[in-house]
Write an enzyme that holds these catalytic residues in place. Structure first.
Site, PDB file in Angstrom:
ATOM      1  N   TYR A 114     -22.911  -1.351  30.611  1.00 39.93           N
ATOM      2  CA  TYR A 114     -22.402  -2.106  31.752  1.00 39.93           C
ATOM      3  C   TYR A 114     -22.523  -1.232  32.991  1.00 39.93           C
ATOM      4  O   TYR A 114     -21.984  -0.124  33.037  1.00 39.93           O
ATOM      5  CB  TYR A 114     -20.952  -2.525  31.552  1.00 39.93           C
ATOM      6  CG  TYR A 114     -20.489  -3.480  32.635  1.00 39.93           C
ATOM      7  CD1 TYR A 114     -20.594  -4.852  32.450  1.00 39.93           C
ATOM      8  CD2 TYR A 114     -20.011  -3.015  33.852  1.00 39.93           C
ATOM      9  CE1 TYR A 114     -20.208  -5.740  33.446  1.00 39.93           C
ATOM     10  CE2 TYR A 114     -19.628  -3.888  34.848  1.00 39.93           C
ATOM     11  CZ  TYR A 114     -19.733  -5.245  34.646  1.00 39.93           C
ATOM     12  OH  TYR A 114     -19.373  -6.132  35.635  1.00 39.93           O
ATOM     13  N   GLN A 172     -17.632 -11.827  30.974  1.00 46.19           N
ATOM     14  CA  GLN A 172     -18.641 -12.634  30.294  1.00 46.19           C
ATOM     15  C   GLN A 172     -19.821 -11.784  29.818  1.00 46.19           C
ATOM     16  O   GLN A 172     -20.406 -12.048  28.762  1.00 46.19           O
ATOM     17  CB  GLN A 172     -19.126 -13.784  31.193  1.00 46.19           C
ATOM     18  CG  GLN A 172     -19.802 -13.365  32.488  1.00 46.19           C
ATOM     19  CD  GLN A 172     -18.828 -13.224  33.638  1.00 46.19           C
ATOM     20  OE1 GLN A 172     -17.645 -12.976  33.446  1.00 46.19           O
ATOM     21  NE2 GLN A 172     -19.323 -13.392  34.856  1.00 46.19           N
ATOM     22  N   ASN A 195     -14.542  -2.982  36.245  1.00 45.56           N
ATOM     23  CA  ASN A 195     -13.228  -3.313  36.788  1.00 45.56           C
ATOM     24  C   ASN A 195     -12.261  -3.680  35.665  1.00 45.56           C
ATOM     25  O   ASN A 195     -12.569  -3.550  34.477  1.00 45.56           O
ATOM     26  CB  ASN A 195     -13.344  -4.443  37.820  1.00 45.56           C
ATOM     27  CG  ASN A 195     -13.894  -5.722  37.207  1.00 45.56           C
ATOM     28  OD1 ASN A 195     -13.879  -5.919  35.992  1.00 45.56           O
ATOM     29  ND2 ASN A 195     -14.376  -6.614  38.053  1.00 45.56           N
ATOM     30  N   GLN A 240     -13.015  11.129  46.367  1.00 42.69           N
ATOM     31  CA  GLN A 240     -12.439  10.386  45.250  1.00 42.69           C
ATOM     32  C   GLN A 240     -11.744   9.123  45.734  1.00 42.69           C
ATOM     33  O   GLN A 240     -11.882   8.042  45.156  1.00 42.69           O
ATOM     34  CB  GLN A 240     -11.441  11.264  44.498  1.00 42.69           C
ATOM     35  CG  GLN A 240     -10.931  10.675  43.203  1.00 42.69           C
ATOM     36  CD  GLN A 240     -12.043  10.522  42.169  1.00 42.69           C
ATOM     37  OE1 GLN A 240     -13.013  11.265  42.178  1.00 42.69           O
ATOM     38  NE2 GLN A 240     -11.907   9.550  41.301  1.00 42.69           N
ATOM     39  N   HIS A 243     -13.528   5.581  46.355  1.00 44.72           N
ATOM     40  CA  HIS A 243     -13.961   4.684  45.276  1.00 44.72           C
ATOM     41  C   HIS A 243     -13.299   3.312  45.421  1.00 44.72           C
ATOM     42  O   HIS A 243     -13.964   2.291  45.423  1.00 44.72           O
ATOM     43  CB  HIS A 243     -13.627   5.280  43.904  1.00 44.72           C
ATOM     44  CG  HIS A 243     -14.640   6.266  43.424  1.00 44.72           C
ATOM     45  ND1 HIS A 243     -15.903   5.912  43.030  1.00 44.72           N
ATOM     46  CD2 HIS A 243     -14.567   7.609  43.264  1.00 44.72           C
ATOM     47  CE1 HIS A 243     -16.570   6.986  42.649  1.00 44.72           C
ATOM     48  NE2 HIS A 243     -15.777   8.028  42.780  1.00 44.72           N
ATOM     49  N   GLU A 308      -9.183  12.713  34.918  1.00 39.81           N
ATOM     50  CA  GLU A 308     -10.606  12.454  34.667  1.00 39.81           C
ATOM     51  C   GLU A 308     -11.453  13.623  35.178  1.00 39.81           C
ATOM     52  O   GLU A 308     -12.325  14.122  34.483  1.00 39.81           O
ATOM     53  CB  GLU A 308     -11.003  11.159  35.368  1.00 39.81           C
ATOM     54  CG  GLU A 308     -12.470  10.807  35.225  1.00 39.81           C
ATOM     55  CD  GLU A 308     -12.839   9.594  36.064  1.00 39.81           C
ATOM     56  OE1 GLU A 308     -13.919   9.018  35.803  1.00 39.81           O
ATOM     57  OE2 GLU A 308     -12.082   9.221  36.980  1.00 39.81           O
ATOM     58  N   GLU A 396      -1.656   7.478  -8.600  1.00 38.87           N
ATOM     59  CA  GLU A 396      -1.699   6.259  -7.791  1.00 38.87           C
ATOM     60  C   GLU A 396      -1.822   5.004  -8.648  1.00 38.87           C
ATOM     61  O   GLU A 396      -1.904   3.896  -8.114  1.00 38.87           O
ATOM     62  CB  GLU A 396      -2.853   6.347  -6.789  1.00 38.87           C
ATOM     63  CG  GLU A 396      -2.656   7.456  -5.756  1.00 38.87           C
ATOM     64  CD  GLU A 396      -3.810   7.559  -4.767  1.00 38.87           C
ATOM     65  OE1 GLU A 396      -4.834   6.863  -4.962  1.00 38.87           O
ATOM     66  OE2 GLU A 396      -3.691   8.325  -3.778  1.00 38.87           O
TER      67      GLU A 396
END
Length: 415
Positions: A114, A172, A195, A240, A243, A308, A396
Site C-alpha cells: 500500500y 477497499q 491512514n 516530522q 507529515h 518510531e 498429557e
C-alpha cells in the site's frame, strides 16, 4: 515543558485509533468480499471523486513515467534504491547449514504494497517496501495506491520491477489484496503505511493475510545536550511535524537552556514554513518537551515512548545505540537527520509507531521470508529424543502420540 515525572503521568502511548470507524471499515471489507470490483469502483468514486477510476496501470505507462523523470530526481531515486538494496542484502538471513535439525528459508510468494497517494507523492515508500521484497525473492509484487497517481510513484514502481499497479486506495484496497477480486489477485502479505482506514482494515484482515504492522501517526524523539546545534534540531522537529497534524514530536534533554532554545527556534521557523498550518497544529497538540534530571532518566523516558524515530544529538550519542531498547530506528549524531532515513540511508522507513517498538522491528527483507523447520532424525539418535518426548505425551494423556513414539522403539509388540 514537562519534567520526566509529569510526562509519564500525561503521555498516552496507546494506539490512537478512532474506533468509531470500525463498523464503516468492516462494511467496506464485506462489500469487497461479496461484490468484488463493483465495490472497488463504488468506494473509489465515493472517497476519491466521481471521476476516479480503478484500473491497472499498463507496463508501458510505468516506463514512460520513469523516462520522463527530471534527471536530478531520477539520479536520486536510483542512488537511494542502490543504498536500500545494499543494506537489505547485508541483513538478509543466511541459509542455515543443513543438518538433522535446521530451518529452510522460503520467500513469500505474493506481496501487496500500500502506497499512500492522492494529493501526495511517495515514491520513497515504493523503494522502502518493494526493494526489500525483491531482495528476499518475492515472486509477485502488487502495488495499490489511490488515484490520481503521481508519475514519480509510477516511475519508482518501474524501477523496482513491480508486477502490478492498481489505482485504488483506502480500506477497499486492503480488502482487495486480502481476498482478491476479478481484477486484483489475492496476496499472502500486505505491507506499507496508510491512514486510519487503511490501518484498521489491515488489523481486521490480519489472520486471513499477513501484515507488517498497524501504523499510527508518525513520531520523532530528539535528544539534545549543550553541544547540539539548536537550528538542526528545530528543523528536525518541523520535518516530522509537517507529515500531518497527528504527527508526534518529543524533545528530551537534561539541559533546560537547550530545550528552551530549540523550542523557541522551532516555533519561529514554523511561522515561515510552507506547511505552516499543519506544523503549527502538530506542535500545538502533539509535541512534548521533557526536562530530565540525568541520562538514566532520559533513557527511561525514551523507552517509555518507544519512538518510531529517535535522533540523538549529544556528545555521547554513540552510547545511546547500546542503551536504548525501544526505538524503530536510531539516528546517531547531528549529521544523521531522520529525513535521510526517509529517503536514502538504507533501512526501510516503514517502522513501528505508537509504542510498538517495544515488541516489533522495522520492515526488512526478512519480513518477506519464512522458515520451514526440517526435522531429520536417524535411527541412532531416535532413542534419546524419544525418551524426552514419551513421558510428556503420556502425562498429557495423548495415547496415540505415545504409541507413535513407542512403536518405533519396538515396544508395542512386547507389551
Amino acid at each position: 515543558m514537562l519534567t520526566a515525572k509529569e510526562f509519564n503521568e500525561k503521555f498516552n502511548d496507546r494506539n490512537r485509533f478512532d474506533w468509531t470507524k470500525v463498523n464503516d471499515v468492516l462494511g467496506i471489507i464485506k462489500s469487497v468480499q461479496t461484490e468484488g470490483d463493483a465495490a472497488l469502483d463504488r468506494f473509489t468514486k465515493q472517497f476519491d471523486g466521481p471521476d476516479a477510476e480503478v484500473r491497472e496501470v499498463p507496463a508501458g505507462e510505468l516506463k514512460s513515467a520513469f523516462d520522463a523523470l527530471e534527471p536530478g530526481l531520477k539520479a536520486a531515486l536510483t542512488q537511494a534504491k542502490k543504498n536500500i538494496e545494499a543494506y537489505q542484502r547485508k541483513i538478509k538471513w543466511p541459509e542455515p547449514e543443513a543438518d538433522g535439525l535446521h530451518p529452510v528459508l522460503h520467500p513469500i510468494r505474493r506481496t501487496g504494497i500500500y502506497v499512500p497517494g492522492g494529493k501526495a507523492s511517495y515514491p520513497s515508500t515504493v523503494l522502502m517496501t518493494a526493494v526489500p521484497a525483491r531482495v528476499a525473492g518475492v515472486e509477485e509484487i502488487t502495488v495499490v495506491t489511490p488515484p490520481p497517481v503521481n508519475p514519480s510513484t509510477l516511475a519508482a514502481c518501474y524501477m523496482c520491477g513491480v508486477d502490478h499497479v492498481y489505482t485504488v486506495g483506502g480500506a477497499q484496497a486492503i480488502a482487495a489484496l486480502a481476498y482478491g477480486t476479478d481484477m486484483i489477485r489475492r496476496v499472502d502479505k500486505i505491507v506499507g503505511p496508510g491512514n486510519q482506514f487503511v490501518a484498521l482494515a489491515k488489523k481486521l484482515v490480519y489472520g486471513d493475510v499477513g501484515i507488517d504492522s498497524i501504523a499510527g501517526p508518525s513520531e520523532l524523539a530528539v535528544v539534545v545536550d549543550s553541544t547540539a546545534n539548536a537550528e538542526w534540531a528545530a528543523y528536525d522537529l518541523l520535518a516530522q511535524a509537517e507529515h500531518d497534524e497527528m504527527a508526534r514530536t518529543f524533545l528530551v534533554s537534561e539541559d533546560r537552556e537547550k530545550l528552551e532554545e530549540v523550542s523557541r527556534l522551532a516555533s519561529a521557523l514554523a511561522e515561515e514554513a510552507p506547511r505552516a498550518d499543519i506544523i503549527k497544529e502538530s506542535l500545538r497538540t502533539n509535541h512534548y518537551a521533557v526536562l530530565c534530571e540525568n541520562r538514566d532518566e532520559i533513557i527511561q523516558v525514551l523507552d517509555r515512548i518507544a519512538p518510531e524515530h529517535l535522533s540523538v544529538q549529544t556528545a555521547d550519542a554513540e552510547t545511546y545505540a547500546r542503551d536504548v531498547r525501544n526505538a524503530g530506528a536510531l539516528f546517531v549524531g547531528g549529521f544523521s537527520p531522520e529525513a535521510l532515513g526517509d529517503y536514502s540511508a538504507g533501512p526501510s522507513h516503514v517502522l513501528p509507531t505508537s509504542g510498538n517498538a517495544r515488541f516489533q522491528s522495522g520492515l526488512s527483507v526478512n519480513d518477506f521470508l519464512k522458515t520451514n523447520a526440517v526435522i531429520r532424525v536417524t535411527e541412532e539418535s531416535y532413542p534419546a529424543l524419544a525418551s524426552a518426548a514419551l513421558p510428556i505425551a503420556k502425562s498429557e494423556q495423548l495415547h496415540a502420540h505415545a504409541a507413535s513414539i513407542e512403536v518405533r522403539l519396538g515396544k508395542r509388540g512386547n507389551e
